[in-house]
Design a protein around this motif. Structure first.
Motif, PDB file in Angstrom:
ATOM      1  N   ARG A 158       0.830  -1.206   0.000  1.00 15.71           N
ATOM      2  CA  ARG A 158       0.000   0.000   0.000  1.00 15.71           C
ATOM      3  C   ARG A 158       0.864   1.255   0.000  1.00 15.71           C
ATOM      4  O   ARG A 158       0.538   2.250  -0.652  1.00 15.71           O
ATOM      5  CB  ARG A 158      -0.945  -0.022   1.198  1.00 15.71           C
ATOM      6  N   ALA A 159       1.973   1.211   0.712  1.00 15.21           N
ATOM      7  CA  ALA A 159       2.896   2.354   0.700  1.00 15.21           C
ATOM      8  C   ALA A 159       3.451   2.584  -0.696  1.00 15.21           C
ATOM      9  O   ALA A 159       3.611   3.735  -1.135  1.00 15.21           O
ATOM     10  CB  ALA A 159       4.036   2.117   1.691  1.00 15.21           C
ATOM     11  N   GLN A 160       3.734   1.497  -1.419  1.00 12.60           N
ATOM     12  CA  GLN A 160       4.251   1.634  -2.782  1.00 12.60           C
ATOM     13  C   GLN A 160       3.200   2.232  -3.722  1.00 12.60           C
ATOM     14  O   GLN A 160       3.503   3.132  -4.513  1.00 12.60           O
ATOM     15  CB  GLN A 160       4.715   0.265  -3.298  1.00 12.60           C
ATOM     16  N   ALA A 161       1.971   1.739  -3.644  1.00  8.73           N
ATOM     17  CA  ALA A 161       0.914   2.268  -4.502  1.00  8.73           C
ATOM     18  C   ALA A 161       0.633   3.736  -4.183  1.00  8.73           C
ATOM     19  O   ALA A 161       0.405   4.559  -5.091  1.00  8.73           O
ATOM     20  CB  ALA A 161      -0.355   1.438  -4.343  1.00  8.73           C
ATOM     21  N   PRO A 169       1.265  10.927 -10.921  1.00 12.24           N
ATOM     22  CA  PRO A 169      -0.201  11.028 -11.040  1.00 12.24           C
ATOM     23  C   PRO A 169      -0.712  10.797 -12.458  1.00 12.24           C
ATOM     24  O   PRO A 169      -1.894  10.470 -12.635  1.00 12.24           O
ATOM     25  CB  PRO A 169      -0.491  12.456 -10.565  1.00 12.24           C
ATOM     26  N   ASP A 170       0.154  10.957 -13.468  1.00 18.56           N
ATOM     27  CA  ASP A 170      -0.281  10.761 -14.857  1.00 18.56           C
ATOM     28  C   ASP A 170      -0.037   9.337 -15.360  1.00 18.56           C
ATOM     29  O   ASP A 170      -0.448   9.001 -16.474  1.00 18.56           O
ATOM     30  CB  ASP A 170       0.434  11.763 -15.781  1.00 18.56           C
ATOM     31  N   ILE A 171       0.641   8.518 -14.555  1.00 16.55           N
ATOM     32  CA  ILE A 171       0.854   7.105 -14.927  1.00 16.55           C
ATOM     33  C   ILE A 171      -0.319   6.320 -14.367  1.00 16.55           C
ATOM     34  O   ILE A 171      -0.315   5.889 -13.218  1.00 16.55           O
ATOM     35  CB  ILE A 171       2.197   6.575 -14.378  1.00 16.55           C
ATOM     36  N   THR A 172      -1.336   6.155 -15.163  1.00 20.38           N
ATOM     37  CA  THR A 172      -2.580   5.556 -14.663  1.00 20.38           C
ATOM     38  C   THR A 172      -2.910   4.202 -15.299  1.00 20.38           C
ATOM     39  O   THR A 172      -3.925   3.587 -14.951  1.00 20.38           O
ATOM     40  CB  THR A 172      -3.765   6.516 -14.915  1.00 20.38           C
ATOM     41  N   ARG A 173      -2.064   3.732 -16.202  1.00 14.97           N
ATOM     42  CA  ARG A 173      -2.336   2.455 -16.884  1.00 14.97           C
ATOM     43  C   ARG A 173      -1.290   1.436 -16.394  1.00 14.97           C
ATOM     44  O   ARG A 173      -0.124   1.485 -16.788  1.00 14.97           O
ATOM     45  CB  ARG A 173      -2.268   2.645 -18.390  1.00 14.97           C
ATOM     46  N   VAL A 192      -3.360  -3.656  -6.450  1.00 16.93           N
ATOM     47  CA  VAL A 192      -4.521  -3.201  -7.220  1.00 16.93           C
ATOM     48  C   VAL A 192      -5.503  -2.469  -6.305  1.00 16.93           C
ATOM     49  O   VAL A 192      -5.995  -1.373  -6.631  1.00 16.93           O
ATOM     50  CB  VAL A 192      -5.213  -4.390  -7.926  1.00 16.93           C
ATOM     51  N   ASP A 193      -5.805  -3.055  -5.168  1.00 16.22           N
ATOM     52  CA  ASP A 193      -6.712  -2.422  -4.209  1.00 16.22           C
ATOM     53  C   ASP A 193      -6.211  -1.028  -3.840  1.00 16.22           C
ATOM     54  O   ASP A 193      -6.992  -0.060  -3.782  1.00 16.22           O
ATOM     55  CB  ASP A 193      -6.818  -3.298  -2.957  1.00 16.22           C
ATOM     56  N   ALA A 194      -4.900  -0.911  -3.609  1.00  8.83           N
ATOM     57  CA  ALA A 194      -4.337   0.375  -3.203  1.00  8.83           C
ATOM     58  C   ALA A 194      -4.314   1.379  -4.346  1.00  8.83           C
ATOM     59  O   ALA A 194      -4.543   2.575  -4.134  1.00  8.83           O
ATOM     60  CB  ALA A 194      -2.929   0.155  -2.651  1.00  8.83           C
ATOM     61  N   LEU A 195      -4.037   0.922  -5.578  1.00  6.44           N
ATOM     62  CA  LEU A 195      -4.115   1.829  -6.730  1.00  6.44           C
ATOM     63  C   LEU A 195      -5.513   2.440  -6.827  1.00  6.44           C
ATOM     64  O   LEU A 195      -5.677   3.650  -7.064  1.00  6.44           O
ATOM     65  CB  LEU A 195      -3.809   1.077  -8.029  1.00  6.44           C
ATOM     66  N   LEU A 196      -6.530   1.583  -6.660  1.00  6.07           N
ATOM     67  CA  LEU A 196      -7.916   2.036  -6.788  1.00  6.07           C
ATOM     68  C   LEU A 196      -8.321   2.953  -5.637  1.00  6.07           C
ATOM     69  O   LEU A 196      -9.280   3.732  -5.769  1.00  6.07           O
ATOM     70  CB  LEU A 196      -8.844   0.827  -6.853  1.00  6.07           C
ATOM     71  N   GLU A 197      -7.605   2.890  -4.528  1.00  2.00           N
ATOM     72  CA  GLU A 197      -7.862   3.805  -3.413  1.00  2.00           C
ATOM     73  C   GLU A 197      -7.095   5.119  -3.562  1.00  2.00           C
ATOM     74  O   GLU A 197      -7.671   6.212  -3.447  1.00  2.00           O
ATOM     75  CB  GLU A 197      -7.477   3.153  -2.084  1.00  2.00           C
ATOM     76  N   ALA A 203      -4.400  11.661  -6.866  1.00  2.00           N
ATOM     77  CA  ALA A 203      -4.221  12.214  -8.220  1.00  2.00           C
ATOM     78  C   ALA A 203      -5.533  12.688  -8.840  1.00  2.00           C
ATOM     79  O   ALA A 203      -5.523  13.365  -9.872  1.00  2.00           O
ATOM     80  CB  ALA A 203      -3.574  11.164  -9.127  1.00  2.00           C
ATOM     81  N   GLY A 204      -6.647  12.323  -8.221  1.00  2.00           N
ATOM     82  CA  GLY A 204      -7.939  12.698  -8.783  1.00  2.00           C
ATOM     83  C   GLY A 204      -8.266  11.952 -10.058  1.00  2.00           C
ATOM     84  O   GLY A 204      -9.076  12.418 -10.875  1.00  2.00           O
ATOM     85  N   LYS A 205      -7.662  10.769 -10.249  1.00  2.00           N
ATOM     86  CA  LYS A 205      -7.864   9.992 -11.468  1.00  2.00           C
ATOM     87  C   LYS A 205      -8.105   8.526 -11.123  1.00  2.00           C
ATOM     88  O   LYS A 205      -7.538   8.007 -10.155  1.00  2.00           O
ATOM     89  CB  LYS A 205      -6.634  10.097 -12.379  1.00  2.00           C
ATOM     90  N   LYS A 206      -8.922   7.889 -11.941  1.00  2.00           N
ATOM     91  CA  LYS A 206      -9.143   6.466 -11.764  1.00  2.00           C
ATOM     92  C   LYS A 206      -8.137   5.703 -12.617  1.00  2.00           C
ATOM     93  O   LYS A 206      -8.042   5.922 -13.824  1.00  2.00           O
ATOM     94  CB  LYS A 206     -10.557   6.086 -12.167  1.00  2.00           C
ATOM     95  N   PRO A 207      -7.357   4.788 -12.028  1.00  2.00           N
ATOM     96  CA  PRO A 207      -6.377   4.054 -12.818  1.00  2.00           C
ATOM     97  C   PRO A 207      -7.023   2.948 -13.653  1.00  2.00           C
ATOM     98  O   PRO A 207      -8.081   2.420 -13.300  1.00  2.00           O
ATOM     99  CB  PRO A 207      -5.461   3.451 -11.747  1.00  2.00           C
TER     100      PRO A 207
END
Length: 418
Positions: A158-161, A169-173, A192-197, A203-207
């Motif tokens: 989670r710390a890494q994500a 913030p622009d690397i979303t894929r 994955v769970d942490a990226l989605l959180e 970043a205000g973006k959905k990965p």
């Protein structure tokens, strides 16, 4: 009046002495060194990591014995090779438990540690992992006889994500290079769970999370998996392959320029292993560290550990698995001295809630689920024209309490999915 057997007189005298000193008879009656089992891979693809575990444990034992041992007894390791294989680990554990060795450490394979849990509980042993990354041992497969003295997989991942969302913030894929076993699936699911959180929150973006590329375990040819990865269009990659497998995979990926296709590489836990294997051919990457010696300078225990480790191995940069083994043995030392006993139930009770000093500073063993609370250390590695062939250009320390999941022993984690 019948004569009293000499054996009965000696036994009564020992019990009286133990009662007079307030020490359990078990501790007073034992003679010779206090034996602790070390079960870790010393052959096979994860021998790299197992050798760090053994060396770190050896240094801890030498330091403890030099300072007088534990409760006045010298300590000795009973070392067994588990080959990162559950069957080999179970055989080793049963042998040691049958010989009366009830306290163990080692175990860097998630599958190994999960297999050992029921045996330790049935046969009244204790096991500390020095790096297994499955969340199940603290959640749905919780066992009171298993402990993790190092950082939790959820805290680390989670710390890494969170860091990825902050710095990129622009690397979303995103995609993953994931070994098809317990550790790989666990780590990827938490990432994955942490990226989605964190991406929406920071970043205000959905990965966009692509299907991970499943990597075979313990093989010498990763070309098929690499070819699958080349078909994807991802900007960020989370690598969970580790140890000898990771070095082999990264070396083969160079021929396809796979890593050059990603704008950021986040490596789960290889510390400096891949960097040492590839040197100046290393692709820049973030990696998780159980322990980064340079960042812990000034900690007296860390400084002494580095000096003693270098004297023993000629390696002045011990990696985190060595530090986790060192921490596990100091946890045993403090717990045994607190309990005044090596009895399994007494040691378990003393470990729960224990705060003890380590090479990364004080850690506390969470009583609810036997998980240590410690900070997460992350470094950014780049190739460099030096003897090492690489350098650390960035270091981030994350408060473990801010990223770890709350304790839920016996319950499965509920994670977001893409």
């Amino acid at each position: 009046m019948p004569a009293i057997p000499r054996r009965s007189v000696l036994k009564a005298s020992a019990l009286a002495a133990a009662a007079a000193t307030g020490l359990p008879g078990l501790v007073r009656a034992q003679s010779g060194p206090l034996k602790i089992g070390l079960i870790t891979p010393l052959s096979g693809p994860q021998e790299f990591i197992g050798s760090y575990v053994k060396n770190g444990a050896d240094v801890a034992i030498e330091q403890i014995n030099k300072a007088g041992g534990i409760l006045g007894r010298q300590v000795a390791l009973e070392i067994r090779d588990d080959k990162a294989n559950p069957a080999a680990a179970l055989a080793a554990a049963r042998e040691l438990l049958g010989a009366g060795v009830n306290l163990h450490t080692g175990g860097i394979s998630s599958a190994v540690v999960l297999a050992l849990g029921p045996v330790m509980q049935q046969e009244k042993g204790v096991f500390m992992t020095c790096g297994a990354g499955t969340e199940k041992m603290n959640h749905e497969n919780y066992s009171p006889n298993l402990f993790r003295p190092g950082d939790a997989p959820d805290a680390r991942t989670r710390a890494q994500a969170k860091l990825m969302a902050q710095k990129y913030p622009d690397i979303t894929r995103w995609t993953g290079l994931v070994p098809d076993h317990e550790y790989g699936r666990t780590t990827w699911s938490i990432f994955v769970d942490a990226l989605l959180e964190f991406y929406p929150a920071i970043a205000g973006k959905k990965p966009t999370v692509l299907e991970p590329i499943l990597m075979p375990y313990g093989v010498s040819d990763y070309r098929n998996s690499i070819t699958q990865a080349l078909r994807q269009q991802a900007d960020g990659v989370f690598n969970c392959t580790y140890g000898g497998d990771a070095i082999t995979m990264f070396q083969q990926a160079r021929g396809f320029n796979l890593m050059g296709r990603y704008k950021v590489i986040c490596d789960a836990a290889n510390e400096f292993l891949v960097a040492r294997g590839l040197k100046q051919q290393l692709p820049p990457m973030w990696t998780g560290m159980h322990y980064y010696a340079e960042a812990n300078k000034g900690n007296a225990l860390s400084d002494r550990f580095v000096a003693d480790y270098a004297a023993k191995t000629r390696d002045s940069e011990p990696l985190g698995w060595a530090a986790e083994a060192h921490a596990s043995l100091y946890a045993y030392k403090q717990a045994i001295e607190k309990a005044r006993s090596t009895d399994t139930e007494a040691v378990i009770a003393a470990l729960k809630g224990l705060t003890w000093d380590t090479v990364t500073g004080p850690r506390t063993m969470r009583a609810e689920d036997n998980q240590a609370i410690k900070d997460v250390e992350l470094v950014y590695l780049e190739p460099a024209s030096t003897d090492k062939g690489y350098k650390v250009s960035q270091y981030v320390k994350v408060d473990g309490k801010t990223v770890i999941f709350p304790p839920t022993p016996g319950k499965k984690l509920t994670l977001r999915t893409a």
